[in-house]
Write a protein that holds these residues in place. Structure first.
Motif, short mmCIF file in Angstrom:
data_model
loop_
_atom_site.label_atom_id
_atom_site.label_comp_id
_atom_site.label_asym_id
_atom_site.label_seq_id
_atom_site.Cartn_x
_atom_site.Cartn_y
_atom_site.Cartn_z
N ILE A 133 10.71 -4.13 -1.22
CA ILE A 133 9.67 -5.09 -0.79
C ILE A 133 10.16 -6.52 -1.03
CG2 ILE A 133 7.30 -5.88 -1.20
CD1 ILE A 133 6.56 -2.97 -1.86
N VAL A 176 0.84 -1.20 0.00
CA VAL A 176 0.00 0.00 0.00
C VAL A 176 0.87 1.25 0.00
CG1 VAL A 176 -1.91 -1.12 1.23
CG2 VAL A 176 -0.18 0.13 2.53
N CYS A 177 0.38 2.29 -0.65
CA CYS A 177 1.14 3.54 -0.60
C CYS A 177 0.19 4.71 -0.52
CB CYS A 177 2.07 3.67 -1.79
SG CYS A 177 1.21 3.77 -3.35
N VAL A 223 11.08 0.75 -4.89
CA VAL A 223 9.96 0.20 -4.11
C VAL A 223 9.95 -1.32 -4.22
CG1 VAL A 223 7.45 0.06 -3.91
CG2 VAL A 223 8.52 2.26 -4.40
N ASN A 266 -3.72 4.83 -1.74
CA ASN A 266 -3.97 4.70 -3.17
C ASN A 266 -5.24 3.86 -3.38
OD1 ASN A 266 -3.11 5.03 -5.94
ND2 ASN A 266 -2.68 2.83 -5.90
N THR A 278 -6.80 1.82 -5.58
CA THR A 278 -6.87 0.39 -5.91
C THR A 278 -6.24 -0.48 -4.83
OG1 THR A 278 -4.94 0.65 -7.34
CG2 THR A 278 -7.08 0.53 -8.43
N GLY A 290 -1.86 -2.75 -5.93
CA GLY A 290 -2.91 -2.12 -6.73
C GLY A 290 -2.45 -2.12 -8.17
N LYS A 291 -3.37 -1.86 -9.13
CA LYS A 291 -2.93 -1.92 -10.52
C LYS A 291 -1.95 -0.79 -10.82
CE LYS A 291 -6.54 0.85 -12.65
NZ LYS A 291 -7.31 1.19 -13.81
N GLU A 292 -2.19 0.39 -10.25
CA GLU A 292 -1.28 1.52 -10.48
C GLU A 292 -1.51 2.54 -9.36
OE1 GLU A 292 -2.31 4.40 -13.55
OE2 GLU A 292 -4.42 3.89 -13.37
N ILE A 305 2.45 -3.73 3.65
CA ILE A 305 3.83 -3.24 3.59
C ILE A 305 3.86 -1.94 2.81
CG2 ILE A 305 4.43 -4.59 1.51
CD1 ILE A 305 7.22 -5.01 2.92
N VAL A 361 6.72 1.27 1.51
CA VAL A 361 8.04 1.88 1.49
C VAL A 361 7.79 3.38 1.63
CG1 VAL A 361 10.19 2.18 0.22
CG2 VAL A 361 8.83 0.09 -0.10
N ASN A 396 1.35 6.67 -11.75
CA ASN A 396 0.73 5.91 -12.83
C ASN A 396 1.70 4.97 -13.53
OD1 ASN A 396 -0.61 8.97 -13.12
ND2 ASN A 396 -2.05 7.29 -12.98
N GLY A 397 2.40 4.16 -12.71
CA GLY A 397 3.45 3.35 -13.31
C GLY A 397 2.98 2.01 -13.84
N ASN A 424 4.06 -0.45 -12.50
CA ASN A 424 5.38 -1.09 -12.56
C ASN A 424 5.71 -1.98 -11.38
OD1 ASN A 424 5.83 0.35 -14.86
ND2 ASN A 424 6.97 1.99 -13.87
N VAL A 425 5.32 -1.56 -10.18
CA VAL A 425 5.84 -2.22 -8.98
C VAL A 425 5.50 -3.72 -8.95
CG1 VAL A 425 5.69 -2.32 -6.46
CG2 VAL A 425 5.94 -0.12 -7.61
N1 LIG Z 1 5.91 3.26 -1.73
C1 LIG Z 1 5.21 2.13 -1.88
N2 LIG Z 1 5.11 1.25 -0.86
C2 LIG Z 1 4.40 0.10 -0.99
N3 LIG Z 1 3.77 -0.25 -2.11
C3 LIG Z 1 3.83 0.59 -3.17
C4 LIG Z 1 4.55 1.81 -3.11
N4 LIG Z 1 4.43 2.43 -4.31
C5 LIG Z 1 3.65 1.62 -5.09
N5 LIG Z 1 3.29 0.52 -4.40
C6 LIG Z 1 2.42 -0.59 -4.87
O1 LIG Z 1 2.61 -0.78 -6.25
C7 LIG Z 1 1.40 -0.56 -6.98
C8 LIG Z 1 1.68 0.00 -8.34
O2 LIG Z 1 2.41 1.21 -8.24
P1 LIG Z 1 3.01 1.96 -9.51
O3 LIG Z 1 3.90 0.98 -10.19
O4 LIG Z 1 3.74 3.13 -8.95
O5 LIG Z 1 1.83 2.35 -10.36
C9 LIG Z 1 0.56 0.31 -6.05
O6 LIG Z 1 -0.81 0.18 -6.33
C10 LIG Z 1 0.95 -0.24 -4.68
O7 LIG Z 1 0.24 -1.43 -4.39
#
Ligand SMILES: Nc1ncnc2c1ncn2[C@@H]1O[C@H](COP(=O)(O)O)[C@@H](O)[C@H]1O
Ligand SMILES: Cc1cc2nc3c(=O)[nH]c(=O)nc-3n(C[C@H](O)[C@H](O)[C@H](O)COP(=O)(O)OP(=O)(O)OC[C@H]3O[C@@H](n4cnc5c(N)ncnc54)[C@H](O)[C@@H]3O)c2cc1C
Lengths: 246, 320
Positions: A100, A7-8, A96, A36, A38, A115-117, A61, A63, A122-123, A125-126
């Protein structure tokens, strides 16, 4: 089942976005942060539902620095059992994911949810990066997920349709609309959250792969042209001859 | 320099978003553009990528690639990147690209920019613009690594067809069936309309339509225009329309050439998902509706009066 939910925090959906330091830094002044959407509405709630159904635990969790504690406590109030915060303002999506992965790699989680993004960077990516770092299957854009005897059945969005699939746990899933319904924390949950463990972990040394060097606001739209409600044919003419989009 | 583009396909045809990714790769003007396709597809279908700027397409037709598995695909694409010596790997920012780009980025230790809306700026550093804050801003990302991964936002680079044919070569990725862990049980696709994320024309409606029974005219307008339908969040939350039509900050982000918003107020969360549309038309009976501030063309009027007239106007236009 051992479940991990990433979660973020992100700026509130109504936030007006501005930048400082010569357009290199997001201006957090006066911004309210939320979990966030989603992550909260779908990933977290579905993980809690699975725990309610099958037993086990839900760990969240994040970051981030201690300004994330508020959304972490909210996740605990909604029903997560415990929380881990990796004490670092993340530098990019890879940072991130790597932080993790470093924490999760030997903990035996059955499903890791993201979450999806994020609605700020709006990545998308994670989740993908994390799954590669953990060498696990990854299902993105999941709108339904059930688990039975170590086998997950998932439905995910694809362009113009749906893909139904199955895969053995452990795996990484990115969640989106459809997977669960938002839960509002109640008073008991909020009280209980205060006593639930939040472990703060020091970060691993990770070099970011990307850096944001500049932000810009989109150009304002030029003035609107009104067309008389009695004469939509004029709109069609304008769209064809002037805007050239039909 | 050499550029590798992941080519996704469906029912024997290369996806439009992959064509756009090839166009993007060619427009970088930085070396040979090679496509990598996985699963069974006819050589002829791949050869057409030459008309979009690919010089060659390599393909591993192993049957275990016929269904999408991000882990197995990422291994195969990374193997292709090493074999072709690619410095840049490009994906479409679509459902497969969103699962793969991050994985391949980790495998190649290459920085990733996802959802690029512009070509990289390469004087000095390698910097790419993408949309951020759900369309409320742009962010310029500098990639710090030698190798780069980019995913290209659909509809940002029109897939213009030129001349030419690409050489198609068999490729052995070395990734066997044992790398596949996902079983695809079924796929259901609407075949009669362009999927919303790829649509160039979108007709969208909101709570101003009063109820799901009134969507007939919205669908008719969309069919006449060859557009895809979308909706605001409350409309999908209330089950008037399916989830996959929900656009906005918490739904799908679209950037079509034309977005027509009917009976939608224009809340900031809705605008966030549509503001990068090239042209916005708003039809609303409230002249004070905030959406008019974000629109290029507006009609102040009752949707139930205006839309039928608009449908007639489109029919007349098409007949002329
Ligand atoms: N700082 C963070 N700490 C923990 N989870 C994160 C963090 N940033 C992104 N995420 C997780 O990664 C997902 C996709 O993030 P993103 O790739 O930035 O769009 C989010 O929906 C979160 O579930
Ligand atoms: C956290 C959060 C996230 C959100 N995310 C999203 C999102 O992703 N996408 C999204 O869309 N919303 C989102 N919302 C909701 C958003 O704030 C608005 O509530 C929503 O967009 C309003 O939908 P609407 O315009 O269809 O309805 P309304 O606000 O009810 O507007 C209806 C409009 O129709 C007009 N109208 C009425 N009758 C007629 C008629 N006969 N002819 C023509 N016009 C008529 C009215 O003048 C009005 O402008 C989010 C909200 C929150 C809190």
């Amino acid at each position: 089942m051992k479940l991990l939910v990433c979660v973020c925090k992100t700026p509130d959906t109504t936030a007006k976005i501005t930048f400082t330091d010569n357009n290199t830094t997001f201006d957090a002044n006066g911004i309210t942060f939320i979990m966030n959407p989603t992550d909260e509405w779908y990933a977290l709630v579905r993980a809690i539902e699975l725990k309610e159904q099958h037993g086990g635990s839900v760990t969240v969790i994040n970051v981030g620095l201690n300004d994330s504690d508020q959304i972490i406590r909210k996740a605990l109030a909604i029903g997560a059992d415990d929380a881990v915060r990796i004490n670092k303002a993340p530098t990019d999506a890879y940072d991130v994911a790597a932080q993790i992965a470093e924490y999760a790699k030997d903990k035996g989680f059955d499903i890791v949810f993201t979450g999806k993004e994020t609605i700020d960077y709006n990545g998308f990516n994670v989740g993908a990066m994390l799954s590669e770092l953990l060498d696990l299957p990854f299902v993105s854009l999941a709108n339904k997920l059930d688990v039975n005897d170590g086998k997950a059945t998932i439905s995910r969005d694809i362009e113009g349709g749906i893909e139904n699939l199955s895969v053995a746990t452990p795996l990484v899933v990115s969640a989106q609309k459809g997977m669960a319904e938002q839960r509002i924390p109640n008073m008991r949950g909020i009280m209980a959250a205060r006593r639930k463990p939040l472990q703060v972990v020091e970060p691993a040394a990770i070099e970011p792969l990307t850096t944001i060097t500049n932000y810009e606001l989109p150009p304002e739209r030029s003035d609107i042209k009104y067309v008389d409600a009695e004469n939509p044919a004029e709109l069609i003419r304008l769209l064809h001859e002037e805007a050239k989009v039909i | 320099m050499s550029i590798l583009v992941f080519i996704d396909h469906n029912e024997g045809k290369v996806k439009k978003a992959s064509l756009e990714a090839v166009v993007y790769g060619a427009a970088m003007n930085a070396g040979d553009v090679v496509g990598i396709a996985l699963g069974e597809i006819a050589d002829d279908a791949l050869a057409t990528l030459g008309a979009y700027g690919a010089s060659k397409v390599i393909v591993d037709k192993a049957a275990h690639f016929n269904h999408f598995d991000s882990r197995a695909y990422a291994k195969a694409i990374a193997a292709a990147a090493e074999q072709t010596g690619a410095d840049v790997v490009i994906f479409a920012h679509d459902s497969s690209g969103k699962s793969l780009a991050g994985r391949v980025s980790v495998r190649l230790k290459a920085g990733l920019v996802s959802g690029a809306t512009q070509l990289p700026n390469t004087d000095g550093s390698f910097t790419i613009r993408k949309s951020a804050f759900s369309g409320k801003a742009f962010a310029d990302y500098t990639i710090n690594t030698d190798k780069k991964v980019i995913s290209v936002n659909p509809n940002s680079f029109p897939a213009k067809e030129g001349e030419g044919s690409a050489a198609v070569e068999a490729f052995d990725s070395g990734v066997g069936a044992d790398a596949v862990s996902i079983t695809v049980d079924s796929v259901s696709r609407m075949t009669d309309t362009v999927p919303l994320p790829e649509a160039e024309l979108v007709v969208s409606a909101g709570r101003g339509l009063k109820g799901p029974e009134n969507w007939g005219m919205i669908e008719e307008l969309a069919i006449e225009l060859g557009a895809t339908t979308a909706c605001s969040r409350p409309v999908s939350d209330d089950g008037w329309r399916p989830h996959h039509e929900h656009v906005g900050q918490t739904g799908i982000t679209v950037s079509p050439n034309l977005y027509i918003a009917i009976g939608i107020s224009g809340a900031i969360q809705h605008l966030a998902g549509v503001s990068s549309s090239k042209v916005i038309v708003v039809i609303n009976n409230d002249p004070e509706a905030p959406f008019f501030k974000a629109a290029d063309y507006g009609i102040v009027g009752d949707a139930f009066q205006v839309v039928p007239k608009l449908i007639d106007a489109v029919k007349t236009f098409k007949a002329s």
